[in-house]
Design a protein around this motif. Sequence first.
Motif, mmCIF file in Angstrom:
data_model
loop_
_atom_site.group_PDB
_atom_site.id
_atom_site.type_symbol
_atom_site.label_atom_id
_atom_site.label_comp_id
_atom_site.label_asym_id
_atom_site.label_seq_id
_atom_site.Cartn_x
_atom_site.Cartn_y
_atom_site.Cartn_z
ATOM 1 N N ALA A 167 -31.576 108.124 23.771
ATOM 2 C CA ALA A 167 -30.153 108.285 23.463
ATOM 3 C C ALA A 167 -29.276 107.937 24.652
ATOM 4 N N LEU A 168 -29.700 108.312 25.857
ATOM 5 C CA LEU A 168 -28.905 108.016 27.050
ATOM 6 C C LEU A 168 -28.775 106.513 27.263
ATOM 7 N N LEU A 169 -29.899 105.786 27.202
ATOM 8 C CA LEU A 169 -29.830 104.343 27.415
ATOM 9 C C LEU A 169 -29.062 103.646 26.296
ATOM 10 N N ALA A 170 -29.267 104.083 25.046
ATOM 11 C CA ALA A 170 -28.573 103.431 23.931
ATOM 12 C C ALA A 170 -27.059 103.570 24.057
ATOM 13 N N THR A 171 -26.579 104.756 24.369
ATOM 14 C CA THR A 171 -25.125 104.954 24.470
ATOM 15 C C THR A 171 -24.552 104.336 25.741
ATOM 16 N N VAL A 172 -25.338 104.256 26.809
ATOM 17 C CA VAL A 172 -24.859 103.555 28.005
ATOM 18 C C VAL A 172 -24.649 102.077 27.690
ATOM 19 N N PHE A 173 -25.574 101.476 26.954
ATOM 20 C CA PHE A 173 -25.381 100.083 26.555
ATOM 21 C C PHE A 173 -24.192 99.938 25.607
ATOM 22 N N LEU A 174 -23.979 100.933 24.743
ATOM 23 C CA LEU A 174 -22.878 100.842 23.784
ATOM 24 C C LEU A 174 -21.524 101.012 24.451
ATOM 25 N N TRP A 175 -21.413 101.931 25.383
ATOM 26 C CA TRP A 175 -20.110 102.347 25.903
ATOM 27 C C TRP A 175 -19.806 101.835 27.310
ATOM 28 N N ARG A 176 -20.805 101.360 28.035
ATOM 29 C CA ARG A 176 -20.543 101.023 29.433
ATOM 30 C C ARG A 176 -21.126 99.687 29.856
ATOM 31 N N SER A 177 -21.436 98.796 28.925
ATOM 32 C CA SER A 177 -22.019 97.518 29.306
ATOM 33 C C SER A 177 -21.441 96.407 28.433
ATOM 34 N N LEU B 160 -28.976 96.634 12.336
ATOM 35 C CA LEU B 160 -28.291 95.345 12.354
ATOM 36 C C LEU B 160 -26.894 95.435 11.746
ATOM 37 N N VAL B 161 -26.757 96.133 10.621
ATOM 38 C CA VAL B 161 -25.438 96.273 10.000
ATOM 39 C C VAL B 161 -24.482 97.027 10.909
ATOM 40 N N TRP B 162 -25.001 98.085 11.526
ATOM 41 C CA TRP B 162 -24.151 98.881 12.420
ATOM 42 C C TRP B 162 -23.682 98.064 13.628
ATOM 43 N N LEU B 163 -24.603 97.368 14.298
ATOM 44 C CA LEU B 163 -24.230 96.595 15.475
ATOM 45 C C LEU B 163 -23.330 95.423 15.095
ATOM 46 N N ARG B 164 -23.550 94.856 13.915
ATOM 47 C CA ARG B 164 -22.667 93.779 13.471
ATOM 48 C C ARG B 164 -21.264 94.299 13.213
ATOM 49 N N TRP B 165 -21.163 95.476 12.632
ATOM 50 C CA TRP B 165 -19.833 96.068 12.398
ATOM 51 C C TRP B 165 -19.130 96.364 13.723
ATOM 52 N N ARG B 166 -19.870 96.832 14.722
ATOM 53 C CA ARG B 166 -19.250 97.124 16.013
ATOM 54 C C ARG B 166 -18.704 95.859 16.656
ATOM 55 N N SER B 167 -19.489 94.763 16.543
ATOM 56 C CA SER B 167 -19.042 93.520 17.188
ATOM 57 C C SER B 167 -17.849 92.888 16.476
ATOM 58 N N ARG C 190 -13.158 108.004 17.189
ATOM 59 C CA ARG C 190 -13.733 107.545 15.923
ATOM 60 C C ARG C 190 -14.995 106.728 16.167
ATOM 61 N N LEU C 191 -14.920 105.776 17.099
ATOM 62 C CA LEU C 191 -16.084 104.952 17.391
ATOM 63 C C LEU C 191 -17.211 105.792 17.996
ATOM 64 N N ALA C 192 -16.864 106.719 18.894
ATOM 65 C CA ALA C 192 -17.890 107.562 19.503
ATOM 66 C C ALA C 192 -18.590 108.426 18.462
ATOM 67 N N LEU C 193 -17.828 108.920 17.480
ATOM 68 C CA LEU C 193 -18.436 109.748 16.440
ATOM 69 C C LEU C 193 -19.403 108.924 15.579
ATOM 70 N N VAL C 194 -18.975 107.697 15.214
ATOM 71 C CA VAL C 194 -19.858 106.831 14.420
ATOM 72 C C VAL C 194 -21.126 106.491 15.199
ATOM 73 N N ASP C 195 -20.953 106.141 16.489
ATOM 74 C CA ASP C 195 -22.123 105.813 17.310
ATOM 75 C C ASP C 195 -23.046 107.014 17.458
ATOM 76 N N THR C 196 -22.481 108.197 17.624
ATOM 77 C CA THR C 196 -23.305 109.395 17.804
ATOM 78 C C THR C 196 -24.145 109.673 16.564
ATOM 79 N N VAL C 197 -23.502 109.603 15.405
ATOM 80 C CA VAL C 197 -24.235 109.886 14.162
ATOM 81 C C VAL C 197 -25.359 108.869 13.943
ATOM 82 N N LEU D 235 -30.809 107.156 13.581
ATOM 83 C CA LEU D 235 -31.811 106.113 13.788
ATOM 84 C C LEU D 235 -32.864 106.540 14.807
ATOM 85 N N GLY D 236 -32.455 107.353 15.797
ATOM 86 C CA GLY D 236 -33.433 107.846 16.763
ATOM 87 C C GLY D 236 -34.464 108.764 16.127
#
Length: 799
Positions: free
Chosen positions: A152-162, A202-209, A24-31, A36-37
């Motif tokens: 996209a690679l750097l953004a998802t690496v920061f989201l999922w692996r950092s 900002l809304v998206w990253l705030r929701w993730r946190s 679910r989280l991966a799908l939201v992040d992907t979309v 945004l990209g």
Amino acid sequence: MNSSRPMVVVPERGPRIGAAPSWRLALVDTVLVVGLGVLASWPFAAAYAGRRWLLAVVVGMVLGLAVSWLSVRLRWGSWLTALAAVAGYLAVGSAVAVPGRARSGLLPTADSLRDLVIGLVHAWRESLTLPAPLGTSGVVLVVPLVTGLVGALLATVFLWRSRWPGMAGVVLAAMLVVASAFGDVEAEAAVGRGLALAGVGLVWLRWRSARHVQARWMRRVVATCGVVMAAGAVAAGAGSVGSTEEYRVVLRDHVEPPFDPRAYPSPLSKFRAYKKEPVKTGTTLFTVDGLESGTLVRFAVMDAYDGIVWNVSGGPDAGHDSGTFRRLRNDPEANQGANVRGRITVGDYTGVWVPSVGETLSMTPSRDGEHDDLAASELVVNPETGTVAQIGGVRQGTTFEIQAAVPAPLQEEEIALHDLDSSVSLPAPAIVPEELVDRVQRWQVDADFSGTTGGELAQFLRDSFREHGFYSDGIDDYVPAGHGASRMALLTRTATPVGNAEQYASAMALAGQRMGLPIRVVIGFKVPPGDGVVRGEHVTAWTEVKLEDAGWVPFEPTPPEDQKLRRPNDEPDEEPQPQVLQPPRVPGEPKDATDNLQQGDGDRTKGDILALLATILGVGLTVAKVLLVLSPLWGVALFKALRRRRRRKVADPTTRLAGAWRELTDRLGDLGVRTAPSATRRESAYAAAERYDAVSVVALAYTADRHVFGPGRPTRAEARAYWSDVDSALKGIRRATPWWRRIAAPFSLATVPWRRALDRVRARARRLAVRLGRALLAPVAGLRRRLPRRGGLPRERRG
């Protein structure tokens, strides 16, 4: 229980760092990353024609997301992830970025792979130097493809692996910066895109946190939206007040374009060649169809005079109305305003300048009845002057189908009512001969000219040259060619000016610019009646003056061709004298371009030398500034500042106090005090006291030993006091040190632990090499374990 008691928020245990996110989280992040990209990459639309760039960005982002997902699922390291991204780029890049080199437009070939590898370096330069809008030729589509892939690679690496998922927003903002820098000056809804990107991000990253917090996180999201809306309103208001035109600074404005009109000779310098046989009457330059006879068709517009020739200008440093050459874009909607349509077929004409009429709305080249894609990609236009050029030059047999908007010609009475357009900025001529100025002033006095409008002044100049001048093409009776300053002085020095359209158009433009007219020179031809065959005899030159509410109005100052000067020896002699053979008169061309300048201008040579020296000095200062800014010594100073801060902020008072002494000895070492590495504090203090006897370095050494080796532990106040004493001692040491050594001390390498730093770098490089080798050899080792040995079972089944 009291309901008014504040609720205690208990956070749940979040996912482990580096663990694969939920579907679910991966799908939201992907979309959101893709959406945004694409929004951040939208400035590419102003620089690229069509939507091929959008396909490149989307494919690149999908590829980056796939590589990142595999990396987090399979626990790949950084090197293996980078290799997978490169492999994916080479696999899909042929079909997306260089389809013309791929087999069937999809499958990679040796040529397409070579272009993809070279394009990683050259695409960035080509996307800036080629005129906008960019097409699909070359490797220009590598830029949006790589931008989407890396972003996209750097953004998802920061989201999922950092531990810093918020850095994904920084990556998306960096994509916006790159797309804007490599875009075009035209910006559509730039403020709106930026606000939308910032708000949604900002809304998206705030929701993730806040997704693992057992609280009403919806209230936090609403509050975040409110802050974003308030900031957006302030930013939109400031943007509307600050500027009404949405133009931005882009990199292509600071890069020299591939088509530089100054690299080509002046189109007007070739004027005499059109008047010689067989070009004059026997050679077909163009064939015109669909244009009325008498229509003025231009080759080029020239508004820069250097004292030798008039030339085409245009570029980042040109005046407002000199414009810049950009790729010619055929807009179907703009073609609806065309009132002139015609075809011009190239014959024996050569050059880069393409015939054009009025405001060119579209120009479609074709050869042998088929559209010429290569010629279409090479067409560039200067929107301000209307000059059209083809990179590499036009080719014989090419037909240009033109659609243009040509304003209705003004009557003489209407021209006199218009004043000049004072908003025009053109480059000032380098030299205006005084003979030309004096002649025009005498004409004004003789004619008692009292015109008040710019239109009347332009009419007066045109009529004066036509009435007082005589025509000669210089072929039958020799008249000097060219339009340099010396030729203009010769034209107006004599009582009877003689010349052709080259000289008269140049003279009127120089005189008009001296008198404040926005005026320029145009070379082209008039469409002849009949079959529309254009020869050299039809080529002419004229001037254009920018009048208020009328645009650029043409003026032809050349006298009629039948208005020729009759010399005394032109009359027949009733008593002819015997013929005496005279040596032939060979016209001599100037040996050097400087022969066209005015004579006796010795101060100009001195000024050129001073200007050259000033240029050399300026270049030297610029290089020195760049070297100073990029010097690695700033890194040394930064290292020392961070080392001092680390020593002063350490928690343990004893370590902090010992760090103060080490700071003192390091500063002394930078100032030239050398001590043995095994020396004690007191030995080092005595060595420093030999040079700085007025500073109590020895007392500071005794104090440090008492606190470090004595009973008890120093307090924080004692550590702070000791640091203050060290700072006071350093001030006294600096005052007793020569000024040049004080300046060089922060950049000294004497106290930088280079050996330990190099050892750490070598150790890290060795570990990375071992990990890379294991990652590359892992598939081979696994296959080897599964293969059966000779005469036995596989290793997994043995035993």
